[in-house]
Design a protein around this motif. Structure first.
Motif, PDB file in Angstrom:
ATOM      1  N   GLN A   1      23.228  71.267  53.502  1.00  0.00           N
ATOM      2  CA  GLN A   1      24.543  71.660  52.974  1.00  0.00           C
ATOM      3  C   GLN A   1      24.410  72.751  51.917  1.00  0.00           C
TER       4      GLN A   1
ATOM      5  N   HIS B   1      23.711  75.878  53.644  1.00  0.00           N
ATOM      6  CA  HIS B   1      24.958  76.351  54.252  1.00  0.00           C
ATOM      7  C   HIS B   1      25.865  77.002  53.208  1.00  0.00           C
TER       8      HIS B   1
ATOM      9  N   GLU C   1      24.455  80.325  52.360  1.00  0.00           N
ATOM     10  CA  GLU C   1      24.788  81.282  53.424  1.00  0.00           C
ATOM     11  C   GLU C   1      26.239  81.723  53.311  1.00  0.00           C
ATOM     12  N   GLU C   2      27.116  80.740  53.001  1.00  0.00           N
ATOM     13  CA  GLU C   2      28.518  81.106  52.791  1.00  0.00           C
ATOM     14  C   GLU C   2      28.656  82.060  51.604  1.00  0.00           C
TER      15      GLU C   2
ATOM     16  N   ASN D   1      36.684  75.440  52.336  1.00  0.00           N
ATOM     17  CA  ASN D   1      35.417  75.045  51.693  1.00  0.00           C
ATOM     18  C   ASN D   1      35.630  73.931  50.684  1.00  0.00           C
TER      19      ASN D   1
END
Length: 675
Positions: free
Chosen positions: A467, A470, A473-474, A507
């Motif tokens: 997570q 992730h 990356e976001e 998000n």
């Protein structure tokens, strides 16, 4: 000088005032030829009574041409009495009142002096305070406006503000004799400088003006210098024209005098000839004598004709000079009209350029506002992503801490169990063989349960790491989107904002769901730990009851300890592997941070380019203003607006620079793996 001293003593005696010794000593020591026309009382402290006596003496004095009263510490009343006496003076041409701290009463008395005195040519008022009271200074300016003799005025360090400068400008519009004015080191400012510049458009006699130290912009000072140059050129042309007219008038007067003398000589010769002819007729002279007289008369007629021709030539020369003067005046008028046309044309061009510059500045301001908004939004988004990463790291650290706490608690419980087993060894020897199988099953069950709990916790840690990856990356995708948004800020700002808001909401909702899931898993692990504690308590009770099984249980415990050490080694290896992965992840994060530094350098380069464009634009405006400042009388208010807009632009640029610098110099992300 002795007469003045006697008069001073007599007036002191009549007024009952004690003569001042310093003044008497000065009058006795100034009896030279060079000092006969100058009364120098500089540095002498003059009381009000002494000033009253000096005013009465100077009222009718005809000796002194220059009066020096600088640094005499004159009081308001004493200055008033002294200046009232000088109002009726007819010989003083230079008056020095430097450093006497003259204020409202002194300014009013000086205004009265300038309005009534007809001989004063130079007035020095340096280091006083005439500009502190607006009403008194307006009276002084009224006296200056009505004065017709003063040619030099020194007003340095008199605390004159922009209102006093406007009053002085009105006086300069009406005054036609002042040639030199010194206004250095006052508080005139931009508005006062513009009012003085406006007054110089009407005043044609002022040829020297000092304005340093008044917080006046350079373009206004250049315009004032150009106005002074125009006035000096105008005065020089006027002096030349006056000298020419004087020369022509002298020549005309000489020609008229010569013409009159020649006419008188001609009349005398005619009278003489008539007398001779009468005498000749009376004496009955011969016809030969008459012929001679006729020839003489013809000669006189030729002389008269030549004189008339000369007179006509002089009249023609006079008309030619008058025609030249008229042509020069017409040429001057044409030059003035051409100059006015050029001024109007340049004013129109200036107005057009200023409108274009206003449009460009408005566009630049809008672009800067948009860029500042986008930078603030991106900064807020980055801060929010950093906060989320920090919360995830805190959750991971809490889970790791719980895992270490649980393992430590299990080890402590095992140590306690070993102690109890040692104590109950004698009682558990007989029951070892019966419950060996049951104990083996229970121990296997406990081991499997521990392995499953450790495996679940490791899986949760891996999930949290995924997570976090992730989210990072976001974050990188958001930074890339920020770069594209900066490139397409003018066209796609609304779409990008809405998309960013939707992504942030998604998000946030996803992170909230993940946090709820993590909290639920934490609650489950806590409940499971409590269950494990209960089962361990039951096992301890059973171990206390089954004291006969101690020997076999000890051997089994040794085997279990070996298995636990192997599992600890496996766990240590797993933890080292996780640390290596975290270090690799930190390397990736460091690379991303370097990429962020490159983006920040690009942002700084763009800011420098913007600063260069704004500075070049500002320099172009300043150059254009310096070129046509003297010809733009109607655009001064517009120049003030442009100046304020430029200051606002510089302020906004400084705000934007400070915001970006704080963003660039802010603390970067620090990821430190927990030991």
């Amino acid at each position: 000088m002795e007469d003045f001293r006697r008069t001073y003593l007599r007036v002191c005696k009549e007024g009952g005032v004690e003569p001042q010794e310093s003044i008497l000593a000065q009058l006795q020591g100034s009896r030279g030829a060079l000092e006969s026309s100058r009364l120098d009382l500089r540095g002498h402290s003059l009381s009000a009574d002494t000033c009253s006596v000096l005013g009465r003496v100077l009222r009718k004095d005809t000796l002194f041409i220059e009066l020096a009263l600088s640094d005499c510490m004159l009081s308001e009343e004493g200055a008033k009495l002294l200046l009232n006496g000088l109002c009726a003076n007819t010989t003083v041409k230079v008056l020095d009142l430097k450093g006497n701290n003259l204020r409202s009463t002194g300014a009013e008395a000086l205004g009265k002096l300038l309005a009534t005195n007809k001989t004063l040519r130079r007035l020095v008022l340096e280091w006083n305070a005439l500009g502190m009271w607006d009403e008194a200074f307006s009276i002084f300016c009224e006296g200056l406006a009505s004065n017709t003799n003063l040619s030099q005025l020194d007003l340095r360090n008199n605390q004159i503000n922009h209102q006093g400068a406007s009053e002085l400008s009105l006086a300069l519009k009406r005054n036609s004799t002042l040639q030199e004015l010194d206004l250095r080191w006052n508080n005139i400012g931009l508005l006062g400088g513009r009012s003085v510049l406006e007054a110089l458009q009407h005043n044609r006699t002022l040829v020297q003006l000092e304005m340093a130290g008044n917080n006046i912009p350079s373009d206004t000072l250049k315009a004032l210098e150009q106005a002074m140059e125009h006035n000096s050129d105008r005065q020089s042309t006027l002096r030349e024209s006056r000298s020419r007219t004087q020369v022509l008038s002298k020549e005309i007067q000489i020609l008229k005098e010569e013409k009159g003398r020649q006419f008188l000589n001609l009349m005398e010769t005619i009278d003489k000839q008539r007398d001779e002819m009468g005498r000749s007729s009376r004496s009955a002279s011969t016809s030969i004598h008459v012929g001679q007289l006729q020839e003489a008369l013809n000669d006189r007629k030729s002389v008269v004709n030549s004189l008339t021709a000369k007179l006509q030539m002089t009249e023609a020369a006079l008309t030619l000079s008058e025609q030249k003067n008229h042509n020069l005046q017409e040429l001057l008028g044409r030059l003035k009209s051409e100059k006015d046309e050029q001024r109007n044309r340049q004013s129109r061009e200036r107005k057009k350029e200023q409108e274009d510059s206003v449009l460009r500045e408005g566009k630049l301001l809008r672009e800067m506002n948009n860029m500042s908004e986008t930078s603030l939004q991106l900064k807020n988004k980055v801060d929010e992503m950093e906060r989320r990463c920090k919360t995830q790291q805190d959750v991971i650290f809490e889970l790791k801490q719980e895992l270490t706490n649980s393992t430590a608690e299990l080890k402590l419980r095992l140590a306690q169990a070993e102690e109890r087993l040692d104590l109950e060894r004698k009682r558990s020897k007989q029951a070892v063989e019966d419950i060996d199988g049951l104990r083996q099953k229970e121990v296997d069950h406990v081991n499997r349960h521990l392995e499953e709990s450790e495996r679940g916790l490791q899986e949760r840690i891996l999930k949290l790491e995924g997570q976090r990856i992730h989210l990072e990356e976001e974050l990188s995708r958001a930074k890339a989107a920020c770069v594209t948004e900066r490139a397409q800020a003018d066209e796609e700002m609304g779409k990008v904002r809405s998309q960013i808001r939707l992504e942030e909401q998604q998000n946030v909702s996803a992170l909230e769901d993940k946090l709820r899931a993590l909290r639920q898993s934490r609650d489950e692990s806590q409940s499971h730990c409590t269950q494990q504690k209960q089962s361990i308590a039951e096992l301890q009770a059973r171990n206390s009851q089954q004291s006969l099984e101690m020997d076999g249980l000890r051997r089994r415990i040794d085997e279990l300890q070996q298995e636990l050490s192997g599992k600890d080694q496996e766990r240590v290896a797993e933890v080292s592997r996780v640390r290596v992965e975290l270090q690799e992840h930190m390397g990736h994060l460091q690379a991303e941070r370097t990429a962020q530094g490159g983006l920040k350098e690009k942002i700084a380069a763009l800011e420098r380019e913007m600063k260069g464009v704004s500075s070049s634009h500002r320099e172009a405006l300043l150059d254009r203003e310096s070129e046509i400042a003297s010809l733009c009388e109607k655009l001064r208010l517009r120049d003030a607006e442009i100046q304020r807009m430029r200051e606002d632009e510089a302020q906004r640029a400084s705000f934007l620079q400070s915001a970006i610098l704080t963003y660039v110099q802010g603390s970067p992300l620090h990821y430190s793996p927990k030991k």
